[in-house]
Design a protein around this motif. Sequence first.
Motif, short mmCIF file in Angstrom:
data_model
loop_
_atom_site.label_atom_id
_atom_site.label_comp_id
_atom_site.label_asym_id
_atom_site.label_seq_id
_atom_site.Cartn_x
_atom_site.Cartn_y
_atom_site.Cartn_z
N ASN A 17 -35.81 2.35 24.36
CA ASN A 17 -34.43 1.75 24.62
C ASN A 17 -33.54 2.55 24.29
O ASN A 17 -32.37 2.32 24.51
N SER A 18 -33.64 3.73 23.52
CA SER A 18 -32.61 4.39 22.94
C SER A 18 -32.59 5.63 23.23
O SER A 18 -33.50 6.34 22.38
N THR A 43 -30.69 5.00 16.01
CA THR A 43 -30.51 4.11 17.04
C THR A 43 -29.29 3.15 16.66
O THR A 43 -28.58 3.03 15.63
N PRO A 76 -20.36 -1.48 27.66
CA PRO A 76 -20.10 -2.10 28.97
C PRO A 76 -19.68 -3.44 29.00
O PRO A 76 -19.75 -4.00 27.74
N GLY A 101 -29.77 0.15 18.26
CA GLY A 101 -30.29 -1.04 17.85
C GLY A 101 -31.58 -1.08 18.87
O GLY A 101 -31.70 -0.38 19.61
N TYR A 102 -32.35 -2.13 18.40
CA TYR A 102 -33.77 -2.22 18.96
C TYR A 102 -33.70 -3.09 20.24
O TYR A 102 -32.36 -3.68 20.53
N ASP A 103 -34.45 -3.27 20.86
CA ASP A 103 -34.48 -4.25 22.40
C ASP A 103 -34.47 -5.74 21.93
O ASP A 103 -35.30 -6.36 21.47
N LYS A 104 -33.25 -6.36 21.83
CA LYS A 104 -32.89 -7.73 21.25
C LYS A 104 -33.34 -8.47 22.51
O LYS A 104 -33.61 -9.93 22.12
N MET A 105 -33.45 -8.25 23.66
CA MET A 105 -33.73 -9.15 24.79
C MET A 105 -35.44 -9.29 24.63
O MET A 105 -35.90 -10.32 24.60
N HIS A 154 -29.23 -2.86 30.88
CA HIS A 154 -28.68 -3.57 29.70
C HIS A 154 -28.83 -2.55 28.72
O HIS A 154 -29.89 -2.03 28.23
N PRO A 155 -27.71 -2.23 27.78
CA PRO A 155 -27.82 -1.29 26.71
C PRO A 155 -28.89 -1.47 25.71
O PRO A 155 -29.33 -0.64 25.30
N GLY A 156 -28.98 -2.73 25.47
CA GLY A 156 -29.92 -3.22 24.46
C GLY A 156 -31.48 -2.82 24.74
O GLY A 156 -32.38 -2.70 23.87
N SER A 157 -31.66 -3.24 26.08
CA SER A 157 -33.09 -3.06 26.46
C SER A 157 -33.22 -2.14 27.84
O SER A 157 -34.20 -2.59 28.87
N CYS A 213 -27.27 -10.30 23.82
CA CYS A 213 -28.47 -9.64 23.36
C CYS A 213 -28.65 -8.30 24.41
O CYS A 213 -29.36 -7.53 24.13
N ARG A 214 -27.78 -8.55 25.56
CA ARG A 214 -28.20 -7.41 26.60
C ARG A 214 -27.20 -6.30 26.25
O ARG A 214 -27.61 -5.14 26.67
N ASN A 215 -26.19 -6.47 25.34
CA ASN A 215 -25.36 -5.19 25.11
C ASN A 215 -26.04 -4.59 23.81
O ASN A 215 -27.00 -4.81 23.22
N TYR A 216 -25.25 -3.48 23.48
CA TYR A 216 -25.63 -2.60 22.19
C TYR A 216 -25.29 -3.52 20.82
O TYR A 216 -24.68 -4.59 20.79
N SER A 221 -28.87 2.93 29.41
CA SER A 221 -28.30 2.02 28.44
C SER A 221 -26.97 1.42 29.10
O SER A 221 -26.44 0.51 28.98
N LYS A 222 -25.95 2.57 29.89
CA LYS A 222 -24.90 1.96 30.75
C LYS A 222 -25.36 1.59 32.13
O LYS A 222 -24.31 1.92 32.86
#
Lengths: 424, 424
Positions: B99-100, A285, B39, A287-291, B259-262, A67-70, B255-256
Amino acid sequence: MRVAEMNREALEAFAADCKKQYEAFQAQGLKLDMSRGKPSPKQLDLTNGITNCLSEDDYKAENGLDCRNYGCLDGLPEAKAFFAPMLGVKPEDVIVCGNSSLNIMYWAMSLAMTNGVMGSKPWGKYDKVKVLCPVPGYDRHFAVSEFLGMELVNVPMKEDGPDMDIVEKLVAEDDTIKAIWCVPMYSNPGGVVYSDAVVKRFAALKPKAKDFRIFWDNAYCVHHLVDNPPVQANLLEEAKKAGNEDICYMFASTSKITHPGSGIAVIAASQNNLAYLKKALGFSTIGYDKMNQLRHLRFFGGKFENLVEHMKKHKALIAPKFQIVESTLEQELADLDIANWSNPQGGYFISFNQKGCAKRIVSLCKEAGVVLTGAGASFPHGVDPEDENIRISPTFPTEEELQKAMDVFVCAAKLAAAEQALAK
Amino acid sequence: MRVAEMNREALEAFAADCKKQYEAFQAQGLKLDMSRGKPSPKQLDLTNGITNCLSEDDYKAENGLDCRNYGCLDGLPEAKAFFAPMLGVKPEDVIVCGNSSLNIMYWAMSLAMTNGVMGSKPWGKYDKVKVLCPVPGYDRHFAVSEFLGMELVNVPMKEDGPDMDIVEKLVAEDDTIKAIWCVPMYSNPGGVVYSDAVVKRFAALKPKAKDFRIFWDNAYCVHHLVDNPPVQANLLEEAKKAGNEDICYMFASTSKITHPGSGIAVIAASQNNLAYLKKALGFSTIGYDKMNQLRHLRFFGGKFENLVEHMKKHKALIAPKFQIVESTLEQELADLDIANWSNPQGGYFISFNQKGCAKRIVSLCKEAGVVLTGAGASFPHGVDPEDENIRISPTFPTEEELQKAMDVFVCAAKLAAAEQALAK
């Protein structure tokens, strides 16, 4: 005694009395804010555990996704499953988004303007595009459409939802009408719960514009103030039954469930709509914030029932505040017969009506240090044709502050009524 | 020996040798992915501390604002101050978003389509709107514009940035050209660092369209691979000097970095642009996730220098990967003189060019289990006129996987060159 029955002498005495009271309030130098539907700090405290409920090594979704990644454009599968019952749909009918449902409503409407719905002609390519606005309603909804260049058309609210005779007639006749804004449960500000009959008429709507969409903002679907809350027919389900499932976008969020600034918004719709929305979303986008999705899942133990239980803690904090507003209005204004107000079973607002006096009351309150939502805010362009509606937001102040603010409010309402009667 | 110098016999032997090697790779049943600039898990681990660096009672901004609640549309003041040096601007020039950065770039361009820039005529109201696309470039940029109905116009990249003679000529002549996409530092995919001269020519641009905007995506501004990274003139600063400060929107994100997602995305622009963007933003959200802004501030101790130090840890993990790619290409392909490639000083990509062979190489790699970004992806509509460019993304695989993938890649490149030479 009813104000309408007072003779000149009685009215003047009443006005003088109100004026004296009002000046006493003014002298107190109050500073109270009831302008927006914000949870109080105590409500926010209910969710503080969400801030650090994830440990450093807790970042994997059930399917192993990091969940940290894209990636994962439409949300974690377990997040879809968690939120599906909130909107009364299946997990596959849901997209789990970022922290703001207003943001996805804006996006969905802006997208319709630039690219249409499901590949239709972009709304922005028509000379005129109209949206139906049940009034009184939510100012930010109307503002989105106005900003995007749409024409706002008032539709009156009844006790069981928008006047469907009017809605049906308008959408059947006028293909420039492309959308309607709805808050189906505990409407903002009226607290109206749309009846099953109204939901079913929406589900069966046959607009002349094939690219018409119902923007169904179920912002308060779990925000009950009573022990046995009303149960409402589900729009998407009813629309499916009517072979009309592409007619609606449904929205909700945890803004008034967890922390408003850092909650989760969701959208639900038919598979046809979702396919197009997901394609379109992919341009805006990765993706949204999965964390944050994971954080919400952990805080509620992944179970929607726990969210429902959590809402009872909110109710325990805010139901007494609604009680303060309602009992103050009842005690101070009922006999005078100058106004009416809602006693909602849920949501965030009490809707107050006093014909021809809304602006004056808001202004009097302001001059005595009590900030209310602007008069007219619940109407397109801020224009309340009867100058009657005021939205009371009781959740943010403490009970003590709220009582004080309501004391000022009823005093202002009486003074405005007296002034109005004397001016006749 | 250069492939061009091989006679038929030598070529056939070379091709047979490549083919044999290639079939050996195919037999290994590889499954390697170098398709996107993601990443690696080890890079993400560098930021794990961000997940729980906030305690339950840590939710107040420096000015006392409760970050859990609604509001603070344009970001926490301390977050603006933190991110300002990343974009080389003042804190008041910044809006701190969600986040994006892709999301805010999409929003800014979509907004221009529906509502114009700073109150100008909406771009969507023109019959034709064009955007300049320096090629090779970032596929998602081009896709945003294409989706919104804009016409994409290729502009060649040179070693110091887009060909400014062409850019200046086009924007001066054609008022349907409303924008250009730029990645000024370590461009995607070429790794080009725009020279100060190019930045200054952008800053001084005098487009025929008064509502022209430079979309300056500084995605890799702190993503250095060398010890003494290049220092670049600042576009907004130069534009101010040129009395042209309204010409650009600048974007960046963590993002890089985290954490890219958040992560956190930011936009910087002139005060005139910001005033309009903030007004517009107010229709689409009540505010971004301030708890996540706080989380980033705490993780970096509120100091941008700590973010710069943090980037050195990323460099330690990814510089060896770039080394693997570059040395494998050098060792295996240099003597053959069939291709050229970038040796970037930063960013996430190596750009590889082999005329007429890109599709074939990507296809050969795929059939041997190595997924690359699609050939042509770096060009509008996915059409690379010379079929030469491939974007290599070395960060996500482990070093071992990457070496294996590059062994396959150079084998495929050789085989494609041999086939091409034999077909002549």
